[in-house]
Design an enzyme around this catalytic site. Sequence first.
Site, PDB file in Angstrom:
ATOM      1  N   ASN A  10      45.244  42.860  38.250  1.00  0.00           N
ATOM      2  CA  ASN A  10      44.790  43.944  37.251  1.00  0.00           C
ATOM      3  C   ASN A  10      46.152  44.765  37.176  1.00  0.00           C
ATOM      4  O   ASN A  10      46.478  45.678  37.838  1.00  0.00           O
ATOM      5  CB  ASN A  10      43.782  44.751  37.822  1.00  0.00           C
ATOM      6  CG  ASN A  10      43.470  46.106  36.994  1.00  0.00           C
ATOM      7  OD1 ASN A  10      43.825  46.155  35.701  1.00  0.00           O
ATOM      8  ND2 ASN A  10      42.646  46.918  37.725  1.00  0.00           N
ATOM      9  N   LYS A  12      46.459  47.016  34.741  1.00  0.00           N
ATOM     10  CA  LYS A  12      46.368  48.237  34.330  1.00  0.00           C
ATOM     11  C   LYS A  12      47.132  48.719  33.099  1.00  0.00           C
ATOM     12  O   LYS A  12      47.470  47.683  32.372  1.00  0.00           O
ATOM     13  CB  LYS A  12      46.193  49.550  35.545  1.00  0.00           C
ATOM     14  CG  LYS A  12      45.692  49.005  36.634  1.00  0.00           C
ATOM     15  CD  LYS A  12      45.738  50.208  37.694  1.00  0.00           C
ATOM     16  CE  LYS A  12      45.302  49.711  39.026  1.00  0.00           C
ATOM     17  NZ  LYS A  12      44.701  50.544  40.000  1.00  0.00           N
ATOM     18  N   HIS A  99      35.389  49.123  36.457  1.00  0.00           N
ATOM     19  CA  HIS A  99      36.642  49.396  37.420  1.00  0.00           C
ATOM     20  C   HIS A  99      36.388  51.076  37.520  1.00  0.00           C
ATOM     21  O   HIS A  99      36.072  51.979  36.784  1.00  0.00           O
ATOM     22  CB  HIS A  99      38.002  49.395  36.693  1.00  0.00           C
ATOM     23  CG  HIS A  99      38.983  49.302  37.753  1.00  0.00           C
ATOM     24  ND1 HIS A  99      39.610  50.749  38.243  1.00  0.00           N
ATOM     25  CD2 HIS A  99      39.517  48.452  38.599  1.00  0.00           C
ATOM     26  CE1 HIS A  99      40.562  50.503  38.796  1.00  0.00           C
ATOM     27  NE2 HIS A  99      40.706  49.107  39.128  1.00  0.00           N
ATOM     28  N   GLU A 101      38.361  53.252  37.868  1.00  0.00           N
ATOM     29  CA  GLU A 101      39.242  54.197  36.820  1.00  0.00           C
ATOM     30  C   GLU A 101      38.583  54.564  35.594  1.00  0.00           C
ATOM     31  O   GLU A 101      38.431  55.530  35.056  1.00  0.00           O
ATOM     32  CB  GLU A 101      40.663  53.532  36.665  1.00  0.00           C
ATOM     33  CG  GLU A 101      41.595  53.686  37.824  1.00  0.00           C
ATOM     34  CD  GLU A 101      42.566  52.693  37.961  1.00  0.00           C
ATOM     35  OE1 GLU A 101      42.894  52.017  36.991  1.00  0.00           O
ATOM     36  OE2 GLU A 101      42.963  52.794  39.112  1.00  0.00           O
ATOM     37  N   GLU A 171      35.441  47.202  45.454  1.00  0.00           N
ATOM     38  CA  GLU A 171      36.903  48.080  45.825  1.00  0.00           C
ATOM     39  C   GLU A 171      36.448  49.503  46.170  1.00  0.00           C
ATOM     40  O   GLU A 171      36.009  50.488  45.205  1.00  0.00           O
ATOM     41  CB  GLU A 171      37.418  48.372  44.358  1.00  0.00           C
ATOM     42  CG  GLU A 171      37.844  46.747  43.620  1.00  0.00           C
ATOM     43  CD  GLU A 171      38.850  47.065  42.681  1.00  0.00           C
ATOM     44  OE1 GLU A 171      39.921  46.244  42.906  1.00  0.00           O
ATOM     45  OE2 GLU A 171      38.695  47.869  41.709  1.00  0.00           O
ATOM     46  N   GLY A 177      45.095  52.023  45.022  1.00  0.00           N
ATOM     47  CA  GLY A 177      46.369  52.518  44.770  1.00  0.00           C
ATOM     48  C   GLY A 177      46.703  53.549  45.526  1.00  0.00           C
ATOM     49  O   GLY A 177      47.714  54.354  45.318  1.00  0.00           O
ATOM     50  N   SER A 217      44.657  48.297  47.465  1.00  0.00           N
ATOM     51  CA  SER A 217      45.642  48.190  48.182  1.00  0.00           C
ATOM     52  C   SER A 217      46.072  46.699  49.060  1.00  0.00           C
ATOM     53  O   SER A 217      46.523  46.657  50.185  1.00  0.00           O
ATOM     54  CB  SER A 217      45.955  49.423  49.310  1.00  0.00           C
ATOM     55  OG  SER A 217      46.017  50.394  48.667  1.00  0.00           O
TER      56      SER A 217
HETATM   57  C1  PEP Z   1      42.621  47.910  41.331  1.00  0.00           C
HETATM   58  O1  PEP Z   1      43.079  48.700  40.545  1.00  0.00           O
HETATM   59  O2  PEP Z   1      41.790  47.161  41.028  1.00  0.00           O
HETATM   60  C2  PEP Z   1      43.257  47.853  42.570  1.00  0.00           C
HETATM   61  C3  PEP Z   1      42.614  47.193  43.685  1.00  0.00           C
HETATM   62  O3  PEP Z   1      44.372  48.479  42.807  1.00  0.00           O
HETATM   63  P1  PEP Z   1      45.472  48.482  43.927  1.00  0.00           P
HETATM   64  O4  PEP Z   1      45.590  47.241  44.581  1.00  0.00           O
HETATM   65  O5  PEP Z   1      46.947  49.040  43.371  1.00  0.00           O
HETATM   66  O6  PEP Z   1      44.998  49.046  45.031  1.00  0.00           O
END
Ligand code: PEP
Length: 257
Positions: A10, A12, A99, A101, A171, A177, A217
């Site tokens: 992803n 973003k 997601h 976000e 998630e 992040g 992460s």
């Molecule tokens: C994400 O945005 O779906 C995500 C898991 O980001 P990160 O791996 O940076 O935590």
Amino acid sequence: MTRKLIFAANWKMNKGPHETEDFIKSFVSNIKGEDLTCEVVIAPPFVSLSKLNDLLHEGNHGIQISAQNCSQFDAGAYTGEISALMLRELHVKHVILGHSERRSIYGESDEVINAKLTKALENNLKPIFCIGETLEEREGGKLEGVLRTQVTDGLKGISDRELAEVVIAYEPVWAIGTGVTATTEQAQEAHAFVRSLIADLYGEDAAAKIRIQYGGSVKPGNSGELMACPDIDGALIGGASLDAQSFFEVIKNGLVD
Ligand code: PEP
């Protein structure tokens, strides 16, 4: 039941068409000659989808394309929106929906996410349906309640046949992040719970088949232990997917038993 692992990048709001090209050149040289026994998906911003399609088409690399969002509507006066049908025209196969976000910054409710899932499936896009709790919710003992609501409301009206096209991404919001990854115990526990929710809604067979990715992460150093958990079937990767070598290592390390 063996489920094929699925790793999705992803990106973003990162990488326009030029950077997409640079990434694909490196990534393709990374995976060349590798027998990757998993699915690999890349979700760039909308403006890079066409470029990604051209690049992948040239070499037939087996990498699948995902969008990061789609509209819940078919067409019309929705300034700034992109329909599921338009994405199909660009050979997009998956779409990330729900997601955290999108939920927190753009206020997408479970109802909106459900409408988007429905529209995506109607147009033969395979949703990567994201769910997850905030730290406050986890610490307040609300983990299971939050996941139950997100799964139940998000999948409202989705048929058994349609569910077979859905990948769930668990998630935890506090891990996205932040550099803080859920422990393997926390992740496995949440994944097993999500699978039990699917069993309640769709039966044991559907629950055994559905793939549940972990996101938050994920990096080369932790993908092996996460993927070794019995209910984790791949990863949705943000930060560590922006660099071709690191995305490759996340996949490679995740495939080691
Ligand atoms: C994400 O945005 O779906 C995500 C898991 O980001 P990160 O791996 O940076 O935590």
